[in-house]
Design a protein around this motif. Structure first.
Motif, PDB file in Angstrom:
ATOM      1  N   THR A 233       0.821  -1.209   0.000  1.00 44.52           N
ATOM      2  CA  THR A 233       0.000   0.000   0.000  1.00 44.52           C
ATOM      3  C   THR A 233       0.853   1.257   0.000  1.00 44.52           C
ATOM      4  O   THR A 233       1.839   1.345   0.744  1.00 44.52           O
ATOM      5  CB  THR A 233      -0.886   0.048   1.267  1.00 44.52           C
ATOM      6  N   ILE A 234       0.448   2.204  -0.827  1.00 42.49           N
ATOM      7  CA  ILE A 234       1.030   3.547  -0.804  1.00 42.49           C
ATOM      8  C   ILE A 234      -0.112   4.542  -0.771  1.00 42.49           C
ATOM      9  O   ILE A 234      -1.093   4.390  -1.509  1.00 42.49           O
ATOM     10  CB  ILE A 234       1.903   3.820  -2.049  1.00 42.49           C
ATOM     11  N   VAL A 235      -0.014   5.527   0.107  1.00 47.19           N
ATOM     12  CA  VAL A 235      -0.961   6.645   0.047  1.00 47.19           C
ATOM     13  C   VAL A 235      -0.230   7.815  -0.600  1.00 47.19           C
ATOM     14  O   VAL A 235       0.916   8.097  -0.269  1.00 47.19           O
ATOM     15  CB  VAL A 235      -1.507   7.041   1.435  1.00 47.19           C
TER      16      VAL A 235
ATOM     17  N   LEU B  17      -2.196  -1.463  -3.684  1.00 48.25           N
ATOM     18  CA  LEU B  17      -3.172  -0.381  -3.599  1.00 48.25           C
ATOM     19  C   LEU B  17      -2.429   0.935  -3.488  1.00 48.25           C
ATOM     20  O   LEU B  17      -1.593   1.129  -2.603  1.00 48.25           O
ATOM     21  CB  LEU B  17      -4.065  -0.550  -2.358  1.00 48.25           C
ATOM     22  N   TRP B  18      -2.745   1.838  -4.414  1.00 50.78           N
ATOM     23  CA  TRP B  18      -2.189   3.192  -4.363  1.00 50.78           C
ATOM     24  C   TRP B  18      -3.374   4.134  -4.204  1.00 50.78           C
ATOM     25  O   TRP B  18      -4.185   4.294  -5.107  1.00 50.78           O
ATOM     26  CB  TRP B  18      -1.410   3.478  -5.639  1.00 50.78           C
ATOM     27  N   VAL B  19      -3.487   4.715  -3.006  1.00 50.79           N
ATOM     28  CA  VAL B  19      -4.648   5.556  -2.679  1.00 50.79           C
ATOM     29  C   VAL B  19      -4.380   6.997  -3.107  1.00 50.79           C
ATOM     30  O   VAL B  19      -3.432   7.628  -2.619  1.00 50.79           O
ATOM     31  CB  VAL B  19      -4.944   5.529  -1.163  1.00 50.79           C
ATOM     32  N   PRO B  20      -5.213   7.539  -4.004  1.00 48.27           N
ATOM     33  CA  PRO B  20      -5.022   8.923  -4.441  1.00 48.27           C
ATOM     34  C   PRO B  20      -5.878   9.884  -3.626  1.00 48.27           C
ATOM     35  O   PRO B  20      -6.793   9.471  -2.907  1.00 48.27           O
ATOM     36  CB  PRO B  20      -5.507   8.882  -5.888  1.00 48.27           C
TER      37      PRO B  20
ATOM     38  N   SER C  47      -7.031   7.528   7.756  1.00 53.00           N
ATOM     39  CA  SER C  47      -8.338   8.138   7.452  1.00 53.00           C
ATOM     40  C   SER C  47      -8.791   7.771   6.039  1.00 53.00           C
ATOM     41  O   SER C  47      -9.984   7.607   5.787  1.00 53.00           O
ATOM     42  CB  SER C  47      -8.284   9.658   7.610  1.00 53.00           C
ATOM     43  N   THR C  48      -7.840   7.611   5.121  1.00 53.72           N
ATOM     44  CA  THR C  48      -8.185   7.247   3.738  1.00 53.72           C
ATOM     45  C   THR C  48      -8.681   5.804   3.625  1.00 53.72           C
ATOM     46  O   THR C  48      -9.313   5.439   2.631  1.00 53.72           O
ATOM     47  CB  THR C  48      -6.966   7.416   2.810  1.00 53.72           C
ATOM     48  N   LEU C  49      -8.383   4.991   4.636  1.00 47.01           N
ATOM     49  CA  LEU C  49      -8.795   3.578   4.604  1.00 47.01           C
ATOM     50  C   LEU C  49     -10.050   3.324   5.447  1.00 47.01           C
ATOM     51  O   LEU C  49     -10.423   2.182   5.677  1.00 47.01           O
ATOM     52  CB  LEU C  49      -7.639   2.691   5.084  1.00 47.01           C
TER      53      LEU C  49
END
Length: 873
Positions: free
Chosen positions: A40-42, A78-81, A461-463
Motif C-alpha cells: 500500500t502507498i498513500v 493499492l495506491w490511494v489517491p 483516514s483514507t482507509l
C-alpha cells in the motif's frame, strides 16, 4: 497474427488509448486478497488548488514505479489517491477571485464564502487528478479521497475530541508565529528562516529617580512599545544594585521593573535585555517567571495598537518614526549593521511576527515518545537513513503544535463557548446546549484546524478510520511513503505520531525520501526566477515515458537532482530505439508463442544469461529503492546488449537457409524482448504496454503480467564469459580500424593468439562479420614475425592484422607527415607565446595554464605520429 506497429512511435496516439485500456480493465483497483501480501502507498495529497509541477511529477513517478513493480510481483497493490484542501492557499485563491468582483469574504459571510470555495473546488479541483493520469499514475481512482470529504472530516473530529479528552489538546494564550499577510497563526514547521540584513539599535532606558541608565539593544525597535521589564543576569555585578528598581520606558513613559534571570547572557551585548512578553518566545517565558505584564502592540495586520501616538502605523513605518524620536531625545546610543535569521511565512514569504494569541495547541512531548522509538528501533525505516538524525532532533525538541488557523476554509474547530457559564464544550456531534450548565447561549469557535492536522491522519483516514473497515484491516499499515525531505516535519513526523497514538501501530514500514528537482544550473524552481518546467508541456512534446525515464535515471534517494530538458529528447530517442527494435523483431517473426528454443547457440546463451543477471540486479535494486540504478541498467541492456549486439548477431540466422536456426533466433529475440518490456514497464509503462499488446501474448495487459524473476536454469556464466571474449576482440578491432579510418570494405587477414582457442573457434562467424575479417587464423602463439602488423590486445587475446591490407602505405605516410608538420607548427607557435614575457605576465593565469597544457598535448601527439610513421617502415 498480432497487429503491426506503425513505422513511427507517436506517444500522443498511444498514451490516452493505453490509459483507457488500463482503466477499462480495472487493473488499478486494490483488491483484498488473503492469499496475497498487501502493498500500500498513500499519495502525498497535492493541493486541490494545484496544477501538476515537476516536483509532483517526480514524486508520483517514483510511487508509480514502486506500485507497478509490486503489482507485477503478485502483491495486492493499492495506491490511494487524493487531494488536500490546502486551507490558506485555497482561501487566498477564492479571495483573489472575489476581489476582482469588488467583494470580500465578509461581504458574503462565512456560510456563503465556504459554499463559494466548494464551488471552486468542484470546478478546478479535478485538474491535477487528470494531469496525474496523463503522467501514467496507476492509482485506484475508485478510492480517491479529499481531506474535507465526509470520511476524512469525521476522522479529524474524532482525533481532535479524543486528544482533547486525554488532555493532549488545549487552548492557551501563548506565543505563536503570525503571518500579517495571510492573517493567520502558523506552526513552527510553517516558518522558514532566512538571513536578512538589519540593524542593532542601542537604546538608553533611564533608571527611575537617578542619573543612571541601562542600554538595551534590539533588532525590532517597534516592539519596545510593549516592553514590560528589563532583565539582567543574577550574578552580573554591574547591575545587581538595579534589580528590583524600575526604569522608564522611553516614548511611552511607563515604569517597568528590572528583574534578574539566568536566561540573560552576561557576555552578549550590554548584558541588559528588554522584555517584550507578547512578542518574543523567550521574553514570554521570562515574563511568566517574574509576573511581567503582557501588552500586545501589534494587531493582525502588523499595525501598532496599544502604542500611544504610533497607533495605526505599519510596523516598519512605526520603526522609522520610533528611531527618529529616540534620536531627537538623545536616547539612541548607536546603530550597528546586523545580519540575522528571520522567520518567513512558508506560503507567502512575509516576515512573521511572534505574538501572544489565544490558540489551540497539541502537546508534543507525550506524543513524541512512541514516534521516536519506532524510528530508532527500525520499525520504520528511513531511506536514506541519514534523515533519522534530523527527525530525532526535531521530535525531541518540538514545541507544542499550534493547530488553529484564522481562516474560514477548513475543518472548523469542534468547540463551543457558553456565554452563561464560560464552559467550553468539545464534542463529536454539534451540541444544542452547554454540556455543563445546559444553557442555549453557545457559539462555535470560528477558527479552523491547520491543514496538516488532517493530512497527519492520511494513512488511516483514507482507509475508513475511525470505522473498522476491511480496507483498514488489510492494507494498514501502509508499505512505503514516498515524499520530499522538505516536509519531514510538516507531514512525516506528524503522521508517525498520529499513527502510533490512534492506531497503536506505525503508519508505514518505509519512508523513501527524495530530493528536490532543480533547474540545469542547480537553482530551485520558482515563479520569480521563471525557471519552472511544466511537465504537461514536456509530455506533449516528448511523451510521458520520456519524462518519467529522465526523472528516474537522474534520481538517487534523498538527493536533489538537476532537470535537463534536453535529456527528454535522449529518452524519446531511447523509446524510438525500443520501438524500431520491436518492429524488426515483428517483421522477422513467424512464431506465435513466447518460449525459448530447446537448443541455444552461444550468442543466445550470452543474451539470455545477461538478461537473467539483469533481472536479479534490477529486483535487488528495486528492493533497496535504487530506482535510478535499476533504470540505467535496463537502458544499457536494451541499447547496447540487445539492440546493438544481439539483433546484429541474429541477422545471419534470420536470413540464412537453416529453418531451425532461423526459428531459434526468432524465439530468443521474442523472449528477450518480452522479458525486457516487463522489466521496463514500471518505468516506461505506455510504450511497453503498446508493444506488448502487438506481440504474441496470452494475458490481457502487460501491467498485470508476472515480473521477471532470476532463474538458475537460465544462468550460463561460462558461455556468457566466453562470448564476452569474442565481443571484446570485435570491439578492440573496430576501435583501431576507426582510429585508422579503415573502411568496412577492407577485410584483412586476422590472426588471433589466445590460450582459449576453442572459444574463438566458436566465434569465427561473428569475428568474420562484425570485425570485418577476411582470412582468419586462430592459434595459441603469435605469428613468427609481427613486422608490418597492426597489433591490438584484449584481456584474453592478441590480435594481428597486416598493415598493408588495412591502408595504402604511401597515402598513410603522406597523411601522417602532414599531421606531423601541422603539430610541429602549432607547437612552435605555442612555445613562442609562452616565451613572450608580456603574454605570461599580463594574461589571466587560467589562459597561461591552458597554453602550457597545449604544449604537453602537442608533444604527446608528435611522439605518437612519429611512432606511427616509424611503424610504416
Amino acid at each position: 497474427m498480432n497487429k503491426e506497429l506503425p513505422k513511427v512511435y507517436d506517444p500522443r496516439d498511444v498514451e490516452k488509448k493505453i490509459y483507457k485500456l488500463w482503466m477499462d480493465g480495472g487493473y488499478f483497483k486494490g483488491v483484498i486478497d488473503p492469499g496475497k501480501k498487501p502493498f500500500t502507498i498513500v499519495i502525498p495529497p497535492p493541493n486541490v488548488t494545484g496544477q501538476l509541477h515537476l516536483g509532483h511529477a517526480f514524486d508520483e513517478t517514483l510511487q508509480d514505479v514502486l506500485v507497478r513493480h509490486k503489482r507485477m510481483q503478485g502483491y495486492a497493490a493499492l495506491w490511494v489517491p487524493g487531494t488536500d484542501h490546502a486551507g490558506i492557499a485555497t482561501q487566498i485563491k477564492v479571495e483573489e477571485q472575489l476581489r476582482k468582483e469588488g467583494l470580500t469574504r465578509y461581504d458574503l459571510g462565512r456560510e456563503k464564502f465556504v459554499e463559494r470555495v466548494w464551488d471552486w473546488k468542484n470546478k478546478y479541483g479535478s485538474r491535477i487528478v487528470e494531469q496525474l493520469k496523463t503522467l501514467g499514475s496507476s492509482c485506484d481512482w475508485s478510492r480517491e479521497r479529499f481531506t474535507m470529504d465526509e470520511g476524512c472530516s469525521r476522522a479529524v473530529r474524532e482525533v481532535f475530541v479524543s486528544l482533547y479528552e486525554k488532555g493532549l489538546i488545549y487552548k492557551g494564550n501563548r506565543i505563536i508565529n503570525w503571518c500579517p499577510k495571510c492573517t493567520t497563526a502558523l506552526s513552527d514547521a510553517e516558518v522558514e528562516h532566512a538571513e536578512q540584513a538589519g540593524h542593532f539599535w542601542h537604546i538608553k532606558y533611564p533608571v527611575k529617580g537617578s542619573d543612571e541608565y541601562v542600554v538595551v539593544a534590539t533588532t525590532r525597535p517597534e516592539t519596545m512599545l510593549g516592553d514590560t521589564g528589563v532583565a539582567v543576569h543574577p550574578d552580573d555585578e554591574r547591575y545587581k544594585h538595579l534589580v528590583g528598581k524600575t526604569v522608564v520606558l522611553p516614548l511611552m513613559n511607563r515604569e517597568i521593573p528590572v528583574v534578574a534571570d539566568e536566561y540573560v547572557d552576561r557576555e552578549f551585548g550590554t548584558g541588559c535585555v528588554k522584555m517584550t512578553p507578547c512578542h518574543d518566545p523567550n521574553d514570554f517565558e521570562v515574563g511568566l517567571r517574574h509576573n511581567l505584564e503582557q501588552i500586545l502592540v501589534l494587531d493582525e495586520n502588523a499595525r501598532i495598537q496599544n502604542g500611544g501616538k504610533y497607533n495605526g502605523l505599519d510596523r516598519y513605518e512605526a520603526r522609522k518614526q520610533i528611531v527618529k524620536d529616540l534620536e531627537e531625545l538623545g536616547l539612541l546610543v548607536k546603530v550597528e549593521e546586523h545580519t540575522h535569521s528571520v522567520g518567513e511565512c512558508y506560503r507567502c514569504g512575509t516576515t512573521v511576527e511572534p505574538m501572544t494569541s489565544p490558540q489551540w495547541f497539541v502537546k508534543m512531548q507525550p506524543l513524541a515518545e512512541d514516534a521516536l522509538r519506532v524510528v530508532e528501533d527500525g520499525t520504520i525505516q528511513f531511506v536514506p537513513d541519514r534523515f533519522v538524525k534530523i527527525y530525532n532532533n526535531w521530535m525531541t525538541n518540538a514545541h507544542d503544535w499550534c493547530i488553529s488557523r484564522q481562516l474560514w476554509w477548513g475543518h472548523q474547530i469542534p468547540a463551543w463557548y457558553c456565554a452563561d457559564c464560560g464552559h467550553v464544550t468539545v464534542s463529536r456531534q454539534d451540541p444544542a446546549a452547554c454540556e455543563h450548565c445546559h444553557g442555549k447561549s453557545i457559539t462555535r469557535d470560528e477558527d479552523v484546524l491547520d491543514t496538516w492536522f488532517s493530512s497527519a491522519l492520511w494513512p488511516f483516514s483514507t482507509l475508513g478510520w475511525p470505522d473498522k473497515t476491511p480496507d483498514l484491516e488489510y492494507f494498514y499499515p501502509t508499505s512505503v511513503l514516498v515524499t520530499g525531505y522538505d516536509i519531514i516535519f510538516f507531514w512525516v513526523a506528524r503522521m508517525i505520531f498520529s499513527g502510533m497514538e490512534h492506531m497503536k501501530k506505525e503508519p508505514f514500514k518505509t519512508v523513501l525520501f527524495h530530493g528536490l528537482i532543480r533547474d540545469a544550473q542547480g537553482r530551485k524552481m520558482s515563479k520569480s526566477l521563471g525557471n519552472g518546467v511544466d511537465p504537461i508541456e514536456v509530455i506533449d512534446t516528448y511523451g510521458a515515458d520520456a519524462l518519467r525515464f529522465n526523472i528516474i535515471t537522474g534520481n538517487s534517494p534523498g538527493n536533489d537532482m538537476r532537470f535537463y530538458p534536453e535529456r527528454c529528447e535522449a529518452m524519446r530517442n531511447f523509446a524510438n530505439k525500443i520501438w524500431n527494435a520491436s518492429r524488426f523483431v515483428m517483421m522477422n517473426l513467424t512464431v506465435d508463442k513466447n518460449a525459448l528454443p530447446d537448443k541455444l547457440e552461444l550468442e543466445d546463451k550470452w543474451i539470455v544469461s545477461k538478461l537473467n543477471t539483469l533481472v536479479r540486479e534490477v529486483n535487488e535494486n528495486m528492493d533497496k529503492f535504487e530506482l535510478g540504478i535499476a533504470a540505467s541498467k535496463i537502458y544499457d541492456f536494451i541499447w547496447d546488449s540487445y539492440c546493438d549486439w544481439y539483433i546484429e548477431l541474429t541477422k545471419p540466422r534470420l536470413n540464412g537457409d537453416d529453418a531451425a536456426a532461423r526459428v531459434g533466433a526468432q524465439q530468443v529475440l521474442l523472449y528477450v524482448l518480452i522479458e525486457t518490456l516487463k522489466l521496463l514497464h514500471p518505468f516506461m509503462p505506455f510504450i511497453t504496454e503498446e508493444i506488448w499488446q502487438a506481440l504474441p501474448h496470452e494475458g490481457a495487459a502487460l501491467m498485470v503480467e508476472k515480473y521477471p524473476e532470476y532463474s538458475e536454469k537460465l544462468a550460463f556464466p561460462e558461455d556468457e564469459a566466453n562470448f564476452e571474449m569474442i565481443m571484446a576482440a570485435v570491439r578492440t578491432i573496430r576501435q583501431r580500424r576507426s582510429e585508422m579510418n579503415v573502411p568496412p570494405s577492407k577485410r584483412p587477414h586476422l590472426i588471433i593468439a589466445a590460450d582459449k582457442t576453442a572459444v574463438f573457434e566458436t566465434g569465427r562467424v561473428y569475428l568474420s562479420k562484425l570485425a570485418f575479417a577476411g582470412e582468419l587464423t586462430i592459434g595459441s602463439v603469435p605469428p613468427p614475425s609481427t613486422d608490418g602488423m597492426v597489433t591490438v590486445v584484449t584481456n584474453d587475446a592478441k590480435l594481428y592484422m597486416p598493415l598493408n591490407e588495412l591502408v595504402d602505405l604511401d597515402k598513410e605516410r603522406e597523411r601522417i607527415q602532414k599531421e606531423l608538420k601541422k603539430a610541429q607548427d602549432d607547437l612552435g607557435r605555442t612555445e613562442a607565446k609562452l616565451q613572450n614575457e608580456s603574454f605570461v605576465s599580463k594574461a589571466p593565469e587560467n589562459v597561461v595554464n591552458a597554453e602550457r597544457e597545449r604544449v604537453e598535448k602537442l608533444k604527446a601527439l608528435l611522439g605518437n605520429l612519429q611512432e606511427s610513421l616509424k611503424a610504416l617502415g
